[in-house]
Structure formats: structure tokens, C-alpha cells
Design a protein around this motif. Structure first.
Motif, PDB file in Angstrom:
ATOM      1  N   ILE A 256       0.846  -1.196   0.000  1.00 44.30           N
ATOM      2  CA  ILE A 256       0.000   0.000   0.000  1.00 44.30           C
ATOM      3  C   ILE A 256       0.880   1.243   0.000  1.00 44.30           C
ATOM      4  O   ILE A 256       1.819   1.338   0.795  1.00 44.30           O
ATOM      5  CB  ILE A 256      -0.933   0.016   1.236  1.00 44.30           C
ATOM      6  N   ASP A 257       0.597   2.160  -0.905  1.00 46.23           N
ATOM      7  CA  ASP A 257       1.317   3.435  -0.977  1.00 46.23           C
ATOM      8  C   ASP A 257       2.829   3.222  -1.127  1.00 46.23           C
ATOM      9  O   ASP A 257       3.629   3.919  -0.515  1.00 46.23           O
ATOM     10  CB  ASP A 257       1.005   4.286   0.261  1.00 46.23           C
TER      11      ASP A 257
ATOM     12  N   GLY B 246      -8.359  -6.175   5.600  1.00 49.93           N
ATOM     13  CA  GLY B 246      -9.695  -5.887   6.135  1.00 49.93           C
ATOM     14  C   GLY B 246     -10.108  -4.462   5.775  1.00 49.93           C
ATOM     15  O   GLY B 246      -9.434  -3.776   5.002  1.00 49.93           O
ATOM     16  N   GLU B 247     -11.215  -4.046   6.385  1.00 53.07           N
ATOM     17  CA  GLU B 247     -11.820  -2.733   6.114  1.00 53.07           C
ATOM     18  C   GLU B 247     -10.799  -1.586   6.186  1.00 53.07           C
ATOM     19  O   GLU B 247     -10.720  -0.769   5.279  1.00 53.07           O
ATOM     20  CB  GLU B 247     -12.937  -2.520   7.158  1.00 53.07           C
TER      21      GLU B 247
ATOM     22  N   ASP C  68      -9.385   0.722   3.068  1.00 54.42           N
ATOM     23  CA  ASP C  68      -9.579   2.165   3.088  1.00 54.42           C
ATOM     24  C   ASP C  68      -8.253   2.892   2.866  1.00 54.42           C
ATOM     25  O   ASP C  68      -8.168   3.860   2.114  1.00 54.42           O
ATOM     26  CB  ASP C  68     -10.211   2.567   4.429  1.00 54.42           C
ATOM     27  N   ARG C  69      -7.209   2.392   3.526  1.00 54.70           N
ATOM     28  CA  ARG C  69      -5.878   2.984   3.360  1.00 54.70           C
ATOM     29  C   ARG C  69      -5.421   2.892   1.910  1.00 54.70           C
ATOM     30  O   ARG C  69      -4.868   3.834   1.345  1.00 54.70           O
ATOM     31  CB  ARG C  69      -4.882   2.195   4.209  1.00 54.70           C
TER      32      ARG C  69
ATOM     33  N   VAL D 145      -7.244   2.520  -0.835  1.00 52.90           N
ATOM     34  CA  VAL D 145      -8.047   3.340  -1.740  1.00 52.90           C
ATOM     35  C   VAL D 145      -7.660   4.810  -1.592  1.00 52.90           C
ATOM     36  O   VAL D 145      -7.537   5.539  -2.582  1.00 52.90           O
ATOM     37  CB  VAL D 145      -9.558   3.134  -1.482  1.00 52.90           C
ATOM     38  N   ARG D 146      -7.411   5.218  -0.350  1.00 56.04           N
ATOM     39  CA  ARG D 146      -7.020   6.628  -0.157  1.00 56.04           C
ATOM     40  C   ARG D 146      -5.646   6.908  -0.770  1.00 56.04           C
ATOM     41  O   ARG D 146      -5.417   7.961  -1.355  1.00 56.04           O
ATOM     42  CB  ARG D 146      -7.094   7.025   1.315  1.00 56.04           C
ATOM     43  N   ALA D 147      -4.739   5.939  -0.650  1.00 59.31           N
ATOM     44  CA  ALA D 147      -3.414   6.101  -1.280  1.00 59.31           C
ATOM     45  C   ALA D 147      -3.551   6.207  -2.798  1.00 59.31           C
ATOM     46  O   ALA D 147      -2.901   7.028  -3.455  1.00 59.31           O
ATOM     47  CB  ALA D 147      -2.518   4.921  -0.914  1.00 59.31           C
ATOM     48  N   ALA D 148      -4.424   5.369  -3.346  1.00 57.21           N
ATOM     49  CA  ALA D 148      -4.628   5.384  -4.801  1.00 57.21           C
ATOM     50  C   ALA D 148      -5.238   6.715  -5.238  1.00 57.21           C
ATOM     51  O   ALA D 148      -4.866   7.280  -6.268  1.00 57.21           O
ATOM     52  CB  ALA D 148      -5.529   4.216  -5.210  1.00 57.21           C
ATOM     53  N   ARG D 149      -6.178   7.215  -4.442  1.00 56.23           N
ATOM     54  CA  ARG D 149      -6.819   8.489  -4.777  1.00 56.23           C
ATOM     55  C   ARG D 149      -5.799   9.629  -4.768  1.00 56.23           C
ATOM     56  O   ARG D 149      -5.740  10.448  -5.689  1.00 56.23           O
ATOM     57  CB  ARG D 149      -7.942   8.778  -3.760  1.00 56.23           C
TER      58      ARG D 149
END
Lengths: 302, 482
Positions: free
Chosen positions: B26-27, B57-58, B62-63, B65-69
């Protein structure tokens, strides 16, 4: 490439490169034995380039014709990879190109560096077209009958390219790469007064995976060589980009010469100036200028 | 000793280092899952545990998706296409450079023969990146209007049958068009995606552009449901595809679905039989039949049916089933115990409903998940094995008399992913192609894939196309989703 040699104590005299022609994968001198002096924008001596002759041009056409079938027969994916590899090696020779462009065009090293970057990116742009141009320029034609009907672009064959006179690397790449993408082979006449990047580019091509003969590079007087290529019966097309601003050349006369074998002719964009080569092309028109459209019909039925 | 015996020729696994456990990517970095849940991935040929893998998990989703955004809005979206292209070219080159490593890892984690992962999966994946790299700076010329725009963040959920290749099919067009990605590999085959994360480090791809979250079905469901997702690309079962389509109804998320299939491979009496038999074998036994476009129904013209089946059986007797790491192996392991159970159950239904079952004699290893190449004859269109996707090395043979009957039988399925036609007559190929309700029609060949060639199905095999110029469309905003 010349730098000022110092013969006083302890400073090394540099080893200079001999700039030669590039024909059939080899680097011959001109068969005529002639050379001409190439100078920097500020007048200092840079090199003696080969003064290409009619015979050199004919040899280059023979080499280009011999290589054409194999190059066109490679898959589009393979041609794309080979051309991309050229960009990788262009990037690796950055310093040499910067020096040659800077000296020849009389621009700062910083500006020359931008030119080299644009040239590498342009080459990458064209490499990517290899397996896409048929998808953009080809078509499935809905004929009114029980037939499958498909049109695809194919390379026209051997293309003579007069490289731009002023933009000695970016202009050169911008006219050479689109010719190669679909499987044509090229006989290129470099900028007359700024030929060095063209020869260094041939050294890149020679050490990449481009088969010998796919690109052949002539240096010399455009006015001397171009009419032979325009009139050559085994040349299928000619790009007259470098006919603008060439000493003693009128592009209309070359076009008239080309008419003798119904060559495909791409005229220079402007009569007395060069287009802005830094602009990314607005489409694959230069690629398509050197293609034939082939349409296949096949009946449908049990 | 039969003329088809070979000395063992095992590929070395020393080329790849498998870590004992993997976090989530992630990120731009590997991180532990928020709640610490892990699961195991095994080598299906030996049941050896290969690694512990994090279950996202949730919070993790969320982490990611926010990194991708963030990456999409600040780096990847604004970046000129010519620069994105160069990253994708890098990825293509790196994949080719590390191809052996990826091939070995893929075979260990998936069970497919090394010959296939080495000669098909990995080179085709590299080619896919190379192809879409070239589109990144040419989107204006692709026929989707001037300056077409990306959706934003794409959620991509991929299956276990071609783990790396499906990753390439998903990530390459998404990145070329300026989207960023959160990708979930399949639960049983996460390792090649995690090695891909290491390749992204070498490519120096900006953090957050590609995020890889491992997990099972729940992880996928959470990802797809996340409100920060703009676009969903799913390859997998029709049941899950329907669920996703239902869930996003009424939202502004768009989806492409590449689902199941029950392809007809149609053989006319004028076909070159030897060539056709090779095509039938390739069509259903390639990758142990775990292929959505597999030619799982052979429709053979009645007059040549006996001859074709005899020659098919002769050919199957020469297939080498066993150690996927052996370079001579043709048919490897089934990917998981669950899949083996499904194949076994459907094959038993075939026998129970009256079809005739045949397999060549072959010694299957004691450890691991194995199913022999199997042919059912005396199959009718009503049989379970003629209707349901088995996703295994099981061929159902049906017959027909006329071209019209062949078309009717071929189309008699809710699926429509692919079809094969074998005949020497060109006009008949094209006549058939006009009538087959399938996204890909192979004529005198089968299971051919190329980055330039669109792939995807009619009907319940899904919608949208991957590959080719058409494969760009799902990743670019269409007027109706503005």
C-alpha cells in the motif's frame, strides 16, 4: 567530436572520431573518396564528413531493398520492441548528442539537452505505434453483401528521406522513425551542414537490434544526392522534408523527378522554414504517408 | 519403455526467493494488516505451504483506496501520457528481464506446468504492458474523443488461473489511461502479484499508483463496495459478477466483467483432423482446463465423430501429467482442493446422468491436487456436464449434422465467451463467425491471446473488452458517467 586540444604540459590530446557513411550495416567512406568540412555554428572545425556520391546512394538503395522484406515480415510487436531499444540506446548516448547538437545548431548545452530529450521521447512515441497503427488506420468494412472485408495498412517499401537541414537530431528522428514503424526501410540523406548527429544515430542503430540495411545514412550535398534518389526506380517513396532550405534544391523539381516511377511524395511543410519539431505530432499521419492500404475480400457462406 | 518416456527435467526453483510472510503493498511499501490476520498459500502440486500472506480488512482497504486516490490526483493523473508511457515500458522490460523468476513462482503457487508459465503467462504479460505503454501518449488518437479522461481509482479483482497475466490485463490499460489501482489477487495465488510489487520498486513507480491487497472473497467484496472506487474490473465467476453488478446498481461506479464460459469447439468433416485434435487438446487441457474460454464442449460433425474421438484418445494417452516444475509436463496440478472437489463432483454427475467417461492411464502423484485429462462421450445438451462450467480438464463431446444445428447447439448456453471452428472452407468460417454469439471466435486454432486483440464475452460471460484499442474504453470516462 572536437574539443580544443591542448598540447602543453600534461594535458591529453583527445582521439577524434571519423564520421563515415552507414550502408547495409557497415560504415564505409564514400566510394568517391571525397569529404567535406563540417564546422560548428561558430565556424570552428568539427570533422570531415563523407561527401556521398550517386554510387553511394545506389548502394544504399540496394541495401535497403534487401532488408525490406525481413523488416516488414517481423511482427509489429517485434518492430516496436526493436525501435524502443533504439530509444534506450539513444538515451545512453545523450552526452555525445548534446555536444553535437549544441555545436552544430549553435545552441546552449541546456537547450541541446532538451532537444535530445524530445528526440528520445519522439522515438518512443513512434515505437509505440508499431502495433497500433493498423488498429487506428485499418477498418472492417460493412460491404452490402455476404463478404468479410478488411483493410489494413502495409509498408510501401524503400523510402528515401531527406532529413531536415536545421533540426539535425529532433527533426531527423521525427522524419525517420515514422518511416520505419510499419516495416519500410530507409535511405536517409542527413542535414548537409549538420550531419554529425545522423552519423552518431547510425552508430546507435548499428549496435541496437535493427537489422542491417533497414536504415542507411548518407552525408553530403543534398542537391547532388537527392535527384538520384527521387529518380531511382527501386525507391517507392520520398520524404522531401529536407528539401526546404537545402542549397540548390527546389522540392518541386524533385517531386517532378519522382513522378517518373509514381513515387509517393511527402512535400516539405513549408517552403522557406522548418516546422516546429518540438510539437508532438497530432496523429500518425507521417506513418501513414508511407503505407499502402490493402483490402481483403472473402465470401461468407456454408 | 514407451517411446514417450522422458528423463525428469525439473526447472530449478533456486531462481526465486519466497519470503516466509508477506504484508500488503500500500502506498509504495509493504505494511502489516491492521488486524494482523494472515492466511497461507500452498503449492497445489505438493501441498507444501509457501508463505503466510496478509488478509486485508476494512481499514487496510480504506488505506489503499485513499493512497490510490491521492496518487491519482497529485501524481499519476496530472502526469503527461508520455511520462506514464515510460513507466509502463520500464515495467514491460523488467518483467521480461525477470521472466524466469516470475515463471517459477507462478508455477509453484498455481500448479500450472512451467512450460506454460514460461512460454505463455509471463511473456504475454510483459507484452501486454509493452502494448499499453504505447497507448499512454496516444489516447487522443484512440477514437474516444479528444483528451479522454480516466475514471480515477480502479478496483481490480482477478482470478487464480492466470495470476500474473490477469494482473497485466488489468493494470496495464488502467495505468496507461491515467487511473490508479487497488488490485486484489486471488486467495490461492497471491505470490506473483507480491513479486510484481518488488518489480514496481525497481521501476520507481510513484507510491500509491498500484496497491496490492491480498485476501479472500470478503476482501474483494469490501474493495468493490468501497465508496472511493470509481471503476471496477472483475474477472471470475458469473455468480460473483452478478452480485457485483447488483451491488453497484444506482451508483456512479462502472464495471467490466469477464466471467465464465462453456465454449463450443466445432469440428466439420472437412477439417484437417490431426491439426484439429491438437486444437481440441490445447482448447481444453491447456492450464488443466482452468480457463474461462476453454473449449469444453466439442461439437463434432457426426460423419467423423468416431474417427475424431479415437484420434483424440490416442493423443491424450501421450500427455504427460505430473510435476508442474518438469519442463516436459503437459498437464499440471489443479489449483486448489476446493476446485478439485468441484471438478470431481461435476464429473461424477456426468457418469450418473448417463455419459461415458474415459481417461488415459496415468499415475497421479499422491500429494497435491490432481485430476486426469477426461473425455465424456454420449453427452446430450441437457446433461449437467454440457451446461455447467467445470473449469477443469474435462471435455464433453456432442455431435451435429448441419451447420445450422452446430450454431444452435453452440449458442445454447447462457455463456458466450469464445468459440472454435475447424473447417478447410473459409467462407464457412466466416458464416459461422457471423452466427456464433461469442466474443472471440477462433478459426482453425484455439486459445490464442495477444495484447492487440480484444477479449471478452457476450451474454452472461460478462461485458466490456480487455486487450487491443477496445481495452482502453472501460478505463476512460464515457459521457453517461460524467
Amino acid at each position: 567530436m572536437a574539443t580544443t586540444p591542448t598540447t602543453s604540459t600534461g594535458t591529453r590530446v583527445d582521439v577524434r572520431k571519423t564520421y563515415k557513411l552507414f550502408i547495409g550495416g557497415a560504415f564505409p567512406r564514400s566510394e568517391s573518396g571525397r569529404t567535406y568540412e563540417v564546422t560548428a555554428a561558430d565556424g570552428r572545425f568539427l570533422a570531415n564528413a563523407a561527401l556521398g556520391s550517386r554510387k553511394d546512394a545506389r548502394d544504399a538503395v540496394v541495401a535497403a531493398r534487401a532488408a525490406q522484406k525481413g523488416w516488414a515480415g517481423a511482427t509489429a510487436y517485434n518492430r516496436g520492441q526493436v525501435l524502443y531499444r533504439v530509444a534506450e540506446l539513444l538515451e545512453g548516448r545523450r552526452a555525445q548528442f548534446v555536444e553535437e547538437v549544441s555545436a552544430g545548431e549553435g545552441i546552449s548545452r541546456g537547450d541541446a539537452d532538451d532537444v535530445v530529450s524530445a528526440a528520445v521521447d519522439r522515438w518512443v512515441w513512434y515505437a509505440g505505434w508499431a502495433d497500433k497503427v493498423a488498429q487506428v488506420a485499418g477498418s472492417a468494412n460493412p460491404v452490402a453483401g455476404p463478404y468479410f472485408n478488411l483493410s489494413v495498412p502495409e509498408p510501401t517499401g524503400v523510402v528515401a528521406v531527406l532529413a531536415p537541414q536545421r533540426s539535425s537530431l529532433l527533426g531527423l528522428v521525427s522524419v525517420l522513425a515514422p518511416v520505419l514503424v510499419t516495416g519500410n526501410t530507409a535511405v536517409l540523406v542527413s542535414s548537409e551542414r549538420r550531419p554529425l548527429p545522423a552519423i552518431t544515430l547510425s552508430e546507435v542503430l548499428a549496435t541496437s537490434d535493427v537489422p542491417k540495411g533497414v536504415v542507411n545514412v548518407l552525408t553530403g550535398r543534398t542537391a547532388e544526392i537527392a535527384p538520384h534518389l527521387a529518380g531511382h526506380l527501386d525507391v517507392n517513396a520520398i520524404d522531401l522534408a529536407g528539401a526546404a532550405l537545402a542549397d540548390g534544391v527546389t522540392w518541386g523539381a524533385l517531386e517532378a523527378e519522382a513522378a517518373g516511377s509514381i513515387k509517393r511524395v511527402r512535400r516539405p511543410a513549408l517552403d522557406d522554414a522548418e516546422p516546429d519539431w518540438t510539437a508532438v505530432p497530432d496523429g500518425p499521419r507521417r506513418i501513414l504517408a508511407f503505407t499502402e492500404t490493402k483490402t481483403v475480400w472473402h465470401p461468407k457462406g456454408v | 519403455m514407451s517411446p514417450f518416456e522422458y528423463a525428469p527435467a525439473p526447472e530449478s526453483r533456486s531462481v526465486v526467493d519466497i519470503a516466509s510472510s508477506y504484508g500488503l503493498f500500500i502506498d509504495g511499501e509493504f505494511v502489516d494488516p491492521a488486524d494482523g490476520t494472515m492466511f497461507k498459500t500452498v503449492n497445489p502440486a505438493t501441498e507444501e505451504v509457501l508463505a503466510d500472506v496478509a488478509e486485508a480488512g476494512e481499514t487496510d482497504i480504506d488505506r489503499a483506496v485513499r493512497a490510490a486516490r491521492r496518487a491519482q490526483e497529485t501524481v499519476w493523473g496530472p502526469m503527461p501520457g508520455s511520462e506514464r508511457a515510460k513507466y509502463l515500458f520500464r515495467i514491460a522490460r523488467l518483467l521480461a528481464e525477470r521472466s524466469r523468476e516470475f515463471a517459477v513462482l507462478e508455477t509453484l503457487d498455481n500448479g500450472k506446468p512451467i512450460r506454460e508459465s514460461r512460454d505463455v503467462d509471463v511473456p504475454t504479460a510483459a507484452a501486454h504492458f509493452f502494448y499499453y505503454a504505447g497507448w499512454a501518449d496516444k489516447l487522443d488518437h484512440a477514437g474516444f474523443g479528444v483528451a479522454p479522461r480516466p475514471h480515477g481509482v480502479a478496483a481490480q479483482v482477478i482470478p487464480w488461473n492466470f495470476p500474473l497475466l490477469m494482473l497485466a490485463w488489468k493494470i496495464a490499460p488502467a495505468l496507461a489511461t491515467g487511473n490508479t489501482v487497488v488490485l486484489k489477487p486471488a486467495e490461492t495465488t497471491p505470490l506473483s502479484a507480491l513479486l510484481f510489487a518488488d518489480l514496481l520498486r525497481q521501476a520507481e513507480l510513484p507510491p500509491g499508483v498500484v496497491n496490492i491487497v491480498t485476501g479472500a472473497r470478503e476482501t474483494g467484496a469490501m474493495l468493490v463496495a468501497h465508496p472511493g472506487i470509481d471503476k471496477i474490473a472483475f474477472t471470475g465467476s458469473t455468480a460473483v459478477g452478478k452480485r457485483i453488478a447488483r451491488e453497484i446498481a444506482g451508483t456512479r461506479k462502472t464495471v467490466t466483467l469477464e466471467l465464465g464460459g462453456k465454449a463450443a469447439n466445432i469440428l466439420f468433416d472437412d477439417a484437417p483432423i490431426d491439426q484439429a485434435v491438437e486444437g481440441i487438446v490445447n482448447g481444453i487441457y491447456f492450464n488443466q482446463g482452468q480457463v474461462c474460454c476453454a473449449g469444453s464442449r466439442l461439437l463434432v460433425q457426426e460423419s467423423v465423430a468416431d474417427e475424431v474421438v479415437d484420434r483424440l484418445k490416442e493423443r491424450l494417452a501421450t500427455l504427460r501429467v505430473g510435476d508442474p516444475m518438469d519442463k516436459n509436463t503437459d498437464v499440471g496440478a489443479i489449483n486448489s482442493a476446493a476446485q478439485l472437489e468441484r471438478i470431481t463432483r461435476l464429473a461424477e454427475a456426468g457418469t450418473a446422468e448417463g455419459a461415458t467417461r474415459w481417461s488415459p492411464a496415468c499415475d497421479l502423484p499422491e500429494q497435491g491436487y490432481w485430476f486426469p485429462p477426461t473425455v465424456f462421450t454420449d453427452v446430450s445438451a441437457a446433461h449437467t456436464i454440457a451446461r455447467e462450467e467445470i473449469f477443469g480438464p474435462v471435455l464433453s463431446v456432442l455431435t451435429f449434422r448441419t451447420p445450422d444445428e452446430a450454431v444452435a447447439k453452440a449458442n445454447n448456453t447462457p455463456y458466450g465467451l469464445s468459440a472454435g471452428v475447424w473447417t478447410e472452407k473459409g467462407s464457412r468460417i466466416l458464416w459461422m463467425a457471423d452466427r456464433l454469439k461469442a466474443g472471440v471466435v477462433w478459426a482453425n486454432t484455439f486459445n490464442r491471446f495477444d495484447p492487440t486483440s480484444p477479449f471478452g464475452g457476450y451474454k452472461e460471460s460478462g461485458h466490456g473488452r480487455e486487450g487491443g484499442r477496445h481495452g482502453l474504453a472501460p478505463y476512460l470516462v464515457d459521457g453517461s458517467t460524467d
